[in-house]
Design a protein around this motif. Structure first.
Motif, PDB file in Angstrom:
ATOM      1  N   LEU A  75       0.784  -1.232  -0.074  1.00 40.53           N
ATOM      2  CA  LEU A  75       0.074  -0.140  -0.070  1.00 40.53           C
ATOM      3  C   LEU A  75       0.727   1.507  -0.148  1.00 40.53           C
ATOM      4  N   GLU A  76       0.376   2.164  -0.796  1.00 38.36           N
ATOM      5  CA  GLU A  76       1.197   3.650  -0.633  1.00 38.36           C
ATOM      6  C   GLU A  76       0.407   4.533   0.420  1.00 38.36           C
ATOM      7  N   ALA A  77       1.522   4.468   1.307  1.00 41.08           N
ATOM      8  CA  ALA A  77       1.035   5.178   2.697  1.00 41.08           C
ATOM      9  C   ALA A  77       0.991   6.739   2.558  1.00 41.08           C
ATOM     10  N   ASN A  78       0.224   7.169   3.264  1.00 39.29           N
ATOM     11  CA  ASN A  78       0.085   8.968   3.108  1.00 39.29           C
ATOM     12  C   ASN A  78       1.432   9.548   3.851  1.00 39.29           C
ATOM     13  N   PRO A  79       2.284  10.105   3.649  1.00 44.41           N
ATOM     14  CA  PRO A  79       3.279  10.493   4.286  1.00 44.41           C
ATOM     15  C   PRO A  79       2.930  11.470   5.368  1.00 44.41           C
ATOM     16  N   ASN A  80       1.993  12.032   5.490  1.00 45.35           N
ATOM     17  CA  ASN A  80       1.233  13.132   6.299  1.00 45.35           C
ATOM     18  C   ASN A  80       0.530  12.467   7.425  1.00 45.35           C
ATOM     19  N   ASP A  81      -0.011  11.114   7.173  1.00 44.37           N
ATOM     20  CA  ASP A  81      -0.865  10.636   8.217  1.00 44.37           C
ATOM     21  C   ASP A  81      -0.781   9.294   7.994  1.00 44.37           C
ATOM     22  N   ARG A  82      -0.205   8.435   8.931  1.00 45.60           N
ATOM     23  CA  ARG A  82       0.269   7.056   8.801  1.00 45.60           C
ATOM     24  C   ARG A  82      -1.209   5.943   8.742  1.00 45.60           C
ATOM     25  N   ARG A 110      -7.089  -2.654   8.797  1.00 45.78           N
ATOM     26  CA  ARG A 110      -7.686  -3.361   7.768  1.00 45.78           C
ATOM     27  C   ARG A 110      -8.173  -2.218   6.376  1.00 45.78           C
ATOM     28  N   SER A 111      -7.707  -2.636   5.284  1.00 45.73           N
ATOM     29  CA  SER A 111      -7.982  -1.776   3.988  1.00 45.73           C
ATOM     30  C   SER A 111      -9.278  -2.478   3.203  1.00 45.73           C
ATOM     31  N   ALA A 112      -9.221  -1.748   1.915  1.00 44.71           N
ATOM     32  CA  ALA A 112     -10.237  -2.332   1.043  1.00 44.71           C
ATOM     33  C   ALA A 112      -9.999  -3.651   0.546  1.00 44.71           C
ATOM     34  N   GLN A 113      -8.729  -3.983   0.512  1.00 45.80           N
ATOM     35  CA  GLN A 113      -8.297  -5.472   0.318  1.00 45.80           C
ATOM     36  C   GLN A 113      -8.410  -6.569   1.278  1.00 45.80           C
ATOM     37  N   GLY A 114      -8.255  -6.033   2.457  1.00 46.27           N
ATOM     38  CA  GLY A 114      -8.407  -7.059   3.708  1.00 46.27           C
ATOM     39  C   GLY A 114      -7.275  -6.621   4.680  1.00 46.27           C
ATOM     40  N   PRO A 115      -7.014  -7.574   5.530  1.00 46.05           N
ATOM     41  CA  PRO A 115      -6.143  -7.265   6.798  1.00 46.05           C
ATOM     42  C   PRO A 115      -5.058  -6.417   6.243  1.00 46.05           C
ATOM     43  N   VAL A 116      -4.371  -5.772   7.070  1.00 44.87           N
ATOM     44  CA  VAL A 116      -3.189  -4.825   6.836  1.00 44.87           C
ATOM     45  C   VAL A 116      -2.006  -5.234   8.073  1.00 44.87           C
ATOM     46  N   ILE A 117      -0.949  -5.496   7.417  1.00 41.94           N
ATOM     47  CA  ILE A 117       0.192  -5.539   8.353  1.00 41.94           C
ATOM     48  C   ILE A 117       1.102  -4.544   8.161  1.00 41.94           C
ATOM     49  N   ARG A 118       1.367  -3.641   9.305  1.00 43.93           N
ATOM     50  CA  ARG A 118       2.338  -2.561   9.158  1.00 43.93           C
ATOM     51  C   ARG A 118       3.850  -3.088  10.075  1.00 43.93           C
ATOM     52  N   ASN A 119       4.910  -2.844   9.076  1.00 45.36           N
ATOM     53  CA  ASN A 119       6.105  -3.399   9.584  1.00 45.36           C
ATOM     54  C   ASN A 119       6.990  -2.132   9.242  1.00 45.36           C
ATOM     55  N   PRO A 120       8.598  -2.507   9.492  1.00 45.18           N
ATOM     56  CA  PRO A 120       9.300  -1.419   9.088  1.00 45.18           C
ATOM     57  C   PRO A 120       9.549  -1.066   7.668  1.00 45.18           C
ATOM     58  N   ASN A 121       9.020  -1.893   6.997  1.00 50.23           N
ATOM     59  CA  ASN A 121       9.223  -1.739   5.442  1.00 50.23           C
ATOM     60  C   ASN A 121       8.125  -1.135   4.858  1.00 50.23           C
ATOM     61  N   GLY A 122       7.009  -0.928   5.649  1.00 53.49           N
ATOM     62  CA  GLY A 122       5.727  -0.297   4.829  1.00 53.49           C
ATOM     63  C   GLY A 122       4.351  -0.945   5.414  1.00 53.49           C
ATOM     64  N   LEU A 123       3.462  -0.824   4.598  1.00 53.68           N
ATOM     65  CA  LEU A 123       2.018  -1.234   4.941  1.00 53.68           C
ATOM     66  C   LEU A 123       1.715  -2.458   3.735  1.00 53.68           C
ATOM     67  N   PHE A 124       1.417  -3.500   4.246  1.00 52.78           N
ATOM     68  CA  PHE A 124       0.944  -4.614   3.370  1.00 52.78           C
ATOM     69  C   PHE A 124      -0.452  -5.252   3.662  1.00 52.78           C
ATOM     70  N   ALA A 125      -1.254  -5.217   2.787  1.00 57.49           N
ATOM     71  CA  ALA A 125      -2.573  -5.806   2.821  1.00 57.49           C
ATOM     72  C   ALA A 125      -2.479  -7.384   2.071  1.00 57.49           C
ATOM     73  N   VAL A 126      -3.558  -7.899   2.483  1.00 63.60           N
ATOM     74  CA  VAL A 126      -3.282  -9.554   2.313  1.00 63.60           C
ATOM     75  C   VAL A 126      -5.054  -9.778   1.985  1.00 63.60           C
ATOM     76  N   HIS A 127      -5.170 -10.319   0.786  1.00 63.57           N
ATOM     77  CA  HIS A 127      -6.419 -10.723   0.334  1.00 63.57           C
ATOM     78  C   HIS A 127      -6.294 -12.299   0.081  1.00 63.57           C
TER      79      HIS A 127
END
Length: 377
Positions: A296-303, A340-357
């Protein structure tokens, strides 16, 4: 025993149960609402009548010989057979049954401590209990819900009769608990849990499947390839002898046409593989590509915002609370966000935001699919 109200409710032929059983059923419902601790502390005539009625009804309609559960032909409905199957399995492996339902509730760490905390967190990440609360009565057929009520009643009766074996937080079991277990177990069989753990550990994409522990065998031989013209089905899941995925062999026969011999795992009210008079099937573990990972592309101004279809959307957020046993009665509560995003559950780790469907996401009907497969055999 004290939770026989579910079994009374699914049996419309209340005359078999009688007025005393109905009074006891209402009393059981009140005790269940008060919680398992008060239910197990309560004593007196009501509970004794209830347990007597339950056992009489079970003995009248369900017979167990070894691991064979048979209802009297023409009288036992599918829910009666499920009641007997649950009770029989509890007699043989009650600890494993309790553990899988603590897992499905995200409460295993209350028993196993910090080592089970990540597993409990994954249950909350997937958000299955929210879906169950919203759609249990609409997505599942009345027949399936009756089956789940019967199975749960069998487990609860055994728990009431063997209170000294009951683990904290187990009783009472409901049909929703069985649905939750299927919603976790089916995608975990193809590796979803490993994918989520890899992302939590800092991964950024698809996790490689772990094939080191997968063993299973299924062979079907048709009449043209048999010397005697017979059809043969070999089912060899090669599962462990104990634990959450241990294989339990049984035979079920009800007056509604549920006639099957096969195997199941703790917590399943239906056969996961088996054969009936007309057909049979087997299952083996495999790793099909049934889960997608989105960066996911995260907003740099709001995590808590991500870009979707050219616009910023806010992630759904919730606080997960995992209670873990340290030693004795001492517990510690871990708090961590779930996203959770439109795709499904989301994991945030030091490398970014990742959604799983993933296949089966938010689908309650896994247990119903297997039930229909059982009835078609």
């Amino acid at each position: 025993g004290v939770y026989w109200s579910a079994a009374v409710r699914y049996d419309e032929r209340v005359r078999r149960v009688g007025p005393s059983g109905l009074r006891a059923g209402r009393e059981a419902a009140e005790w269940q609402a008060a919680g398992p601790r008060s239910a197990f502390r309560r004593a007196g005539r009501g509970r004794n009548v209830l347990m007597t009625v339950a056992m009489q009804n079970a003995r009248r309609n369900v017979v167990k010989v070894g691991s064979t559960v048979v209802t009297n032909e023409g009288s036992g409905v599918d829910a009666d057979a499920a009641f007997g199957l649950g009770y029989a399995h509890a007699e043989d492996d009650f600890t494993a049954l309790q553990r899988v339902f603590l897992f499905s509730r995200g409460r295993l760490a209350t028993l196993d401590g910090v080592r089970a905390a990540e597993s409990d967190y994954l249950v909350q990440v997937l958000g299955i209990w929210d879906v169950i609360a919203q759609r249990y009565r609409t997505d599942l057929s009345p027949e399936t819900r009756a089956l789940l009520d019967g199975y749960s009643a069998g487990l609860n009766l055994y728990a009431a009769q063997h209170r000294g074996q009951v683990l904290p937080g187990f009783a009472p079991i409901r049909g929703e608990d069985v649905v939750a277990l299927f919603m976790l177990r089916l995608p975990f069989l193809y590796g979803l849990d490993n994918q989520l753990r890899a992302l939590i550990a800092g991964g950024t994409g698809k996790a490689a499947p772990d094939l080191s522990k997968d063993r299973a065998l299924a062979i079907a031989v048709g009449p043209p390839r048999s010397a005697d013209g017979a059809t043969r089905l070999l089912i060899n899941p090669q599962g462990p002898f104990e634990g959450a995925t241990s294989w339990y062999e049984a035979r079920v026969s009800s007056g509604e046409g549920w006639n099957l011999a096969g195997g199941l795992m703790p917590g399943s009210p239906v056969m996961l593989a088996g054969a009936g008079p007309g057909s049979g099937w087997a299952i083996t573990p495999s790793h099909p590509d049934l889960a997608d990972v989105y960066t996911l592309e995260a907003n740099p101004n709001d995590r808590y915002f991500y870009r979707f279809d050219g616009e910023w959307r806010r992630l759904q957020t919730r606080e997960a609370r995992v209670v873990a046993r340290l030693w004795g009665p001492i517990r510690v509560t871990f708090r961590r966000e779930t996203l959770r995003s439109a795709q499904g559950p989301v994991i945030r780790n030091p490398n970014g935001l990742f959604a799983v469907h993933y296949a089966g996401q938010d689908d309650l009907r896994g247990v119903e699919t297997f039930f229909r497969l059982n009835k078609s055999a």
